[in-house]
Design a protein around this motif. Sequence first.
Motif, mmCIF file in Angstrom:
data_model
loop_
_atom_site.group_PDB
_atom_site.id
_atom_site.type_symbol
_atom_site.label_atom_id
_atom_site.label_comp_id
_atom_site.label_asym_id
_atom_site.label_seq_id
_atom_site.Cartn_x
_atom_site.Cartn_y
_atom_site.Cartn_z
ATOM 1 N N GLU A 34 -51.527 20.815 47.346
ATOM 2 C CA GLU A 34 -50.593 21.540 48.214
ATOM 3 C C GLU A 34 -50.730 21.069 49.664
ATOM 4 O O GLU A 34 -49.721 20.901 50.375
ATOM 5 C CB GLU A 34 -50.862 23.049 48.124
ATOM 6 N N THR A 35 -51.969 20.827 50.088
ATOM 7 C CA THR A 35 -52.207 20.345 51.445
ATOM 8 C C THR A 35 -51.674 18.934 51.623
ATOM 9 O O THR A 35 -51.029 18.611 52.632
ATOM 10 C CB THR A 35 -53.711 20.382 51.762
ATOM 11 N N LEU A 36 -51.944 18.072 50.649
ATOM 12 C CA LEU A 36 -51.457 16.694 50.732
ATOM 13 C C LEU A 36 -49.932 16.632 50.780
ATOM 14 O O LEU A 36 -49.354 15.827 51.519
ATOM 15 C CB LEU A 36 -51.978 15.882 49.539
ATOM 16 N N LYS A 37 -49.276 17.491 50.019
ATOM 17 C CA LYS A 37 -47.804 17.503 50.028
ATOM 18 C C LYS A 37 -47.282 17.916 51.399
ATOM 19 O O LYS A 37 -46.305 17.344 51.906
ATOM 20 C CB LYS A 37 -47.255 18.429 48.948
ATOM 21 N N ARG A 38 -47.918 18.903 52.015
ATOM 22 C CA ARG A 38 -47.509 19.314 53.355
ATOM 23 C C ARG A 38 -47.663 18.161 54.344
ATOM 24 O O ARG A 38 -46.766 17.912 55.170
ATOM 25 C CB ARG A 38 -48.353 20.498 53.830
ATOM 26 N N LEU A 39 -48.778 17.468 54.244
ATOM 27 C CA LEU A 39 -49.013 16.324 55.126
ATOM 28 C C LEU A 39 -47.998 15.212 54.860
ATOM 29 O O LEU A 39 -47.431 14.628 55.796
ATOM 30 C CB LEU A 39 -50.437 15.797 54.928
ATOM 31 N N LEU A 250 -71.452 27.378 49.764
ATOM 32 C CA LEU A 250 -70.241 26.974 50.472
ATOM 33 C C LEU A 250 -69.050 27.847 50.114
ATOM 34 O O LEU A 250 -68.932 28.338 48.990
ATOM 35 C CB LEU A 250 -69.901 25.521 50.147
ATOM 36 N N ARG A 251 -68.173 27.993 51.063
ATOM 37 C CA ARG A 251 -66.893 28.687 50.899
ATOM 38 C C ARG A 251 -65.930 27.736 50.166
ATOM 39 O O ARG A 251 -65.017 27.155 50.737
ATOM 40 C CB ARG A 251 -66.398 29.040 52.307
ATOM 41 N N GLU A 252 -66.183 27.567 48.876
ATOM 42 C CA GLU A 252 -65.530 26.479 48.147
ATOM 43 C C GLU A 252 -64.050 26.704 47.844
ATOM 44 O O GLU A 252 -63.372 25.773 47.430
ATOM 45 C CB GLU A 252 -66.282 26.200 46.834
ATOM 46 N N ASN A 253 -63.546 27.901 48.050
ATOM 47 C CA ASN A 253 -62.107 28.072 47.895
ATOM 48 C C ASN A 253 -61.348 27.513 49.096
ATOM 49 O O ASN A 253 -60.129 27.350 49.043
ATOM 50 C CB ASN A 253 -61.741 29.547 47.688
ATOM 51 N N HIS A 254 -62.087 27.196 50.177
ATOM 52 C CA HIS A 254 -61.454 26.628 51.369
ATOM 53 C C HIS A 254 -62.089 25.320 51.817
ATOM 54 O O HIS A 254 -61.574 24.687 52.747
ATOM 55 C CB HIS A 254 -61.521 27.622 52.530
ATOM 56 N N ILE A 255 -63.180 24.915 51.198
ATOM 57 C CA ILE A 255 -63.889 23.699 51.620
ATOM 58 C C ILE A 255 -64.291 22.866 50.411
ATOM 59 O O ILE A 255 -64.942 23.372 49.491
ATOM 60 C CB ILE A 255 -65.152 24.054 52.431
ATOM 61 N N ILE A 256 -63.913 21.590 50.427
ATOM 62 C CA ILE A 256 -64.420 20.628 49.447
ATOM 63 C C ILE A 256 -65.452 19.768 50.180
ATOM 64 O O ILE A 256 -65.122 19.086 51.152
ATOM 65 C CB ILE A 256 -63.310 19.737 48.880
ATOM 66 N N ILE A 280 -59.116 23.204 52.621
ATOM 67 C CA ILE A 280 -57.932 23.466 51.798
ATOM 68 C C ILE A 280 -57.553 24.939 51.913
ATOM 69 O O ILE A 280 -58.407 25.794 52.105
ATOM 70 C CB ILE A 280 -58.194 23.104 50.324
ATOM 71 N N GLY A 281 -56.292 25.242 51.804
ATOM 72 C CA GLY A 281 -55.871 26.632 51.866
ATOM 73 C C GLY A 281 -55.751 27.161 53.277
ATOM 74 O O GLY A 281 -55.459 28.334 53.475
ATOM 75 N N LEU A 282 -55.997 26.319 54.288
ATOM 76 C CA LEU A 282 -55.804 26.737 55.673
ATOM 77 C C LEU A 282 -54.370 26.418 56.084
ATOM 78 O O LEU A 282 -53.829 25.384 55.720
ATOM 79 C CB LEU A 282 -56.793 26.032 56.601
ATOM 80 N N GLU A 283 -53.765 27.296 56.859
ATOM 81 C CA GLU A 283 -52.361 27.118 57.212
ATOM 82 C C GLU A 283 -52.151 26.205 58.411
ATOM 83 O O GLU A 283 -51.382 25.253 58.358
ATOM 84 C CB GLU A 283 -51.731 28.485 57.513
#
Length: 398
Positions: A34-39, A250-256, A280-283
């Motif tokens: 989802e992040t890559l598509k936005r970029l 780690l906050r793995e739902n937002h960090i890889i 990931i998941g950050l707006e």
Amino acid sequence: MRKTKLENWIQEVEGLPVLDREALDALQLKKLNETLKRLHDMGKAYPESVKSLKELENLPFTTAKMLAENPGSFLLTSQSEVSRVISGATSGTTGPAKRVFYTDRDTEHTVGFFAAGISEMLSAGEKCLIAFPFSGPFGLGDLIAKAVERLGAIPVKAGFGQSWAELCQTVKETQPETYIGFPVTLLGLCRVYGNSFPIRRALVSGDACPEGVMQALEKALGSRLYPHYGSRECGLGGAVTCPAFDGMHLRENHIIPEIIDGKGNVLPEGEFGELVITTIGLEAMPLIRYRTGDYTRIMPACPCGGLTRRIDRVIRKEGKISMEQLDSIVFSFDGVVDFRAEFKDKLRIELCCVAKINEAELRERIEKLYPCVKIELVCGNFDYSARPMYLGKRFVEG
């Protein structure tokens, strides 16, 4: 051993019926794409998607220099959606400041993460001394206070800049059971306050917590510390320890996370290297493969039974003089409250002591660490009106 409350929060906020490694990996891949598509849709030089998390290794790094030189190019929302901007000089440079953007949703996720981590040590009705800056509704101290209130506890807003006398008075009047803030400040406060210091549990962050400082604090408080790792680039909250006290989850739902060597190659689990994060998941400002400049390793499974990846203690590469090593040595002397080091043609250490220390022994231990460096020790009288010194002020190298 129970699992971490962080994982309960991840499962709840992501709406996952089951949280296991397979579900978490699938969530990360979904959010990454989802992040890559936005970029990609905004014309950035990224693929529209990847088929696996392994393919992340093929994407280019983002650096602090890039953020400092053109922060606006990383913003994926309109300026009107930005509720918080954190700006500060890039560490070790005199160039432009990095600017990191957040939306309301981004800061809400940060508060949720803070509440999950803090809840391991803080119960409803207890008071928590917060020794971080309070700079407005989205400042670090303010977000931590919101997390504390969310748990039904009471934030004591000490802030960033009270004198030792003011801090002691705040502690005396409020009698907080817990603390969130810089580790060295807490150790100094404990030594200045003396007997009947009420704080018994602490989540420490902001500076690295050297082994010597950690041991002194745990001895003084009579309990284990809860170290936290965070940065503005990862949304302020990144990883926090659990009751197993063995690394930080780690906050793995937002960090890889990735760990790389000096050539940029990804290292296997267990090997030390530079921490790279993909948010990931950050707006407002998700980052792909951001090189943090922090060094650690990804640890094997936690004794608590949790499944989120953990990082070990975090260090930054330093110059000829290591403040982490100095902290461990200097603060092992019980009378030391604070100190400032300056390294030019010699290493000058100005000590702030609340009780007499063995200066000859301290000099000997520092000379053993730096045998080719001239050492000058200055032991000053303690001043209650002075303010604690923070890492950026405690060490000057010219």
